[in-house]
Write a protein that holds these residues in place. Structure first.
Motif, short mmCIF file in Angstrom:
data_model
loop_
_atom_site.label_atom_id
_atom_site.label_comp_id
_atom_site.label_asym_id
_atom_site.label_seq_id
_atom_site.Cartn_x
_atom_site.Cartn_y
_atom_site.Cartn_z
N SER A 158 -15.23 7.64 -14.22
CA SER A 158 -15.62 7.68 -13.24
C SER A 158 -16.37 8.77 -13.64
O SER A 158 -18.14 8.60 -13.41
N GLU A 159 -16.00 10.02 -14.93
CA GLU A 159 -16.36 10.50 -15.21
C GLU A 159 -17.54 9.84 -16.81
O GLU A 159 -18.56 10.36 -17.08
N HIS A 160 -17.20 8.55 -17.60
CA HIS A 160 -17.92 8.28 -18.60
C HIS A 160 -19.03 7.48 -17.35
O HIS A 160 -20.00 7.06 -17.84
N SER A 176 -9.60 7.05 -7.67
CA SER A 176 -9.83 7.78 -8.59
C SER A 176 -11.48 8.50 -8.49
O SER A 176 -11.84 9.23 -9.35
N SER A 177 -11.96 7.99 -7.54
CA SER A 177 -13.72 7.71 -7.84
C SER A 177 -13.99 8.42 -5.74
O SER A 177 -14.96 9.18 -6.11
N SER A 206 -7.67 18.24 0.09
CA SER A 206 -8.29 18.73 0.67
C SER A 206 -8.13 19.82 -0.26
O SER A 206 -9.29 20.65 -1.28
N THR A 207 -6.26 20.23 -1.10
CA THR A 207 -6.50 21.37 -2.18
C THR A 207 -6.61 20.95 -3.18
O THR A 207 -7.53 21.87 -4.02
N VAL A 208 -6.78 19.34 -3.28
CA VAL A 208 -6.54 18.43 -4.59
C VAL A 208 -8.54 18.51 -5.12
O VAL A 208 -8.83 18.74 -6.24
N THR A 209 -9.13 18.21 -4.04
CA THR A 209 -10.67 18.09 -4.09
C THR A 209 -11.19 19.20 -4.49
O THR A 209 -12.04 19.55 -4.71
N ALA A 210 -10.58 20.54 -4.00
CA ALA A 210 -11.54 21.59 -4.21
C ALA A 210 -11.29 22.28 -4.86
O ALA A 210 -12.19 22.90 -5.55
N TYR A 218 -12.17 20.23 -12.81
CA TYR A 218 -10.93 19.15 -13.14
C TYR A 218 -10.69 17.91 -12.93
O TYR A 218 -10.42 17.35 -11.95
N PRO A 219 -11.52 17.13 -12.91
CA PRO A 219 -11.89 15.85 -12.83
C PRO A 219 -10.31 14.87 -12.51
O PRO A 219 -10.43 13.99 -11.72
N GLN A 220 -9.82 14.99 -13.90
CA GLN A 220 -8.66 14.86 -13.60
C GLN A 220 -8.28 14.68 -12.91
O GLN A 220 -6.65 14.27 -12.71
N LEU A 221 -7.70 15.97 -12.30
CA LEU A 221 -7.04 16.15 -10.57
C LEU A 221 -6.47 15.08 -9.95
O LEU A 221 -5.53 14.67 -9.37
N LEU A 222 -7.72 14.26 -9.60
CA LEU A 222 -7.77 13.30 -8.73
C LEU A 222 -7.10 11.93 -9.35
O LEU A 222 -6.17 11.16 -8.52
#
Length: 421
Positions: A91-93, A139-140, A346-350, A357-361
């Motif tokens: 999704s970054e790409h 992931s997106s 919510s913690t991870v998205t924040a 850090y897009p790799q978190l999700l």
């Protein structure tokens, strides 16, 4: 000045050899844009649970056993986890909008594979393709919901994501159970309906004005194993016990719920037996919407407490052959899952939004799918050897202990943060 610098980088790709970030539009989106992505999560998660009530018919048609059914489910989990670990940065790409379109197209291909299946090997292929589609979506979708929410609220986005995931899993299984009992072509009807819904969702998401300034010319992309730095890895480790406890409970009911209800109610009605999944996941969808104002840690701790109470009540209800008590425990358990999912998401998205850090999700959902898939495989084998009752009681105790530990860790980490302030 910052916007001019971003525009310059996007307009002059020849000046950069590395992959460029995809900038965000900070426009006001209409409510239907957000609701469309919520509906897509619902449809895809409904599709993920729809095949489960159909396995009995496949077993009769192609003469395979419970072990093969477990392998079929494992293929789905493998597809989702590998996609998140290897293609989690897609999704970054491409941008989240294009990735969601690709996810829906992949899920539609899995439906066609189900419809053309001629044996257990084809079911494995269909489920693996479906897992790839689910991995691409999860992931997106989280970042998409945060981008499209009118207030750009990660907490509201997480609540909607949790509700859509839980209710989708619930209603997908119940719909297929009803098809088994009443539809003239139960192995066809669910996938035809889901195909129509997915194609409609694909058209709708394409109609949303782009919420990202994606590069006009895409550079070649190659799969890369997900790598987390020290800080994002620490964030995932903090939510890992909560994620594992919540999703392991889902695996417990997905693996044994239908058989438990069939034994309690002395029925062979697959639609009736699937009600336990509706109760667990339905309450898992309702709780985050009713309690969406809870803080992330409060939601996680409350959810862990409900998981312990719910599993305990369900085990007692099953051991005493008290169906109402069993379903009451399932409802409490479902609410606990919904709150733990909302709080951790919510913690991870924040952190993803605030710290970039897009790799978190992808890492978060890979952990979640691992937590839900291992219990399904292990419990399938344990139930075959020791019986459904022993497997449910034993694993229920383990999950309850894990939820207690997760809740204690969350409380202690909260106190440590307060002392630092």
């Amino acid at each position: 000045m910052a916007r001019l610098m971003i525009a310059h980088r996007l307009a002059a790709p020849e000046l950069r050899g590395h992959r460029r970030p995809i900038a965000q539009h900070h426009r006001q989106h209409r409510p239907w844009h957000f609701k469309t992505v919520v509906a897509i999560v619902f449809v895809v998660m409904a599709a993920s649970s729809a095949p489960s009530p159909l396995y009995g018919l496949y077993q009769q048609q192609w003469h395979f056993g419970t072990t093969t059914s477990t392998v079929v489910y494992a293929c789905y989990a493998v597809g989702a986890i590998l996609t998140l670990l290897v293609a989690g940065d897609l999704s970054e790409h491409l941008g989240t909008q294009r990735t969601i379109v690709m996810a829906l197209a992949t899920v539609v291909v899995s439906f066609l594979t189900f419809l053309l299946a001629t044996g257990a090997w084809a079911l494995c292929l269909a489920r693996m393709i479906q897992g790839v589609g689910v991995g691409l979506l999860t992931s997106s979708a989280g970042s998409a919901l945060a981008d499209l929410h009118r207030d750009r609220s990660h907490r509201a986005a997480a609540a909607a994501n949790s509700a859509a995931t839980s209710t989708g899993i619930a209603l997908g299984a119940v719909f297929s159970g009803l098809a088994v009992q009443f539809a003239p072509a139960p192995l066809v009807t669910p996938f035809v309906v889901l195909t129509v819904l997915s194609v409609g969702a694909l058209a709708l998401v394409r109609a949303i004005p782009a919420w990202q300034i994606a590069p006009a010319r895409l550079r070649p992309w190659r799969p890369r194993v997900l790598r987390l730095g020290a800080e994002p890895r620490g964030i995932l480790l903090r939510v890992a016990p909560i994620v594992t406890a919540g999703w392991a409970v889902v695996g417990l009911y997905l693996a044994l719920g239908v058989d438990l209800v069939a034994g309690l109610l002395h029925t062979t009605d697959r639609a009736l037996s699937s009600l336990v999944i509706l109760v667990v996941q339905g309450c898992g969808g309702i709780a985050p919407m009713l309690l969406r104002r809870l803080g992330d840690r409060a939601a996680s701790v409350t959810g862990c407490a409900l998981l312990v109470a719910g599993v305990g009540v369900s085990v007692i209800g099953y051991d005493t052959a008290h169906a109402q008590l069993f379903f009451f425990g399932a409802a409490i358990t479902g609410a606990g899952f919904g709150l733990t999912f909302m709080g951790s998401t919510s913690t991870v998205t924040a952190a993803m939004i605030a710290k970039g850090y897009p790799q978190l999700l992808p890492g978060f959902f890979a952990l979640a799918y691992l937590a839900v898939s291992v219990p399904v495989v292990v419990l399938g084998a344990a139930a075959s050897r020791f019986g459904v009752a022993a497997a449910f009681s034993g694993f229920g105790l383990l999950v309850a202990l894990l939820a207690v530990a997760a809740g204690v860790i969350a409380v202690r980490s909260g106190r440590a943060e307060l002392r630092k302030q």
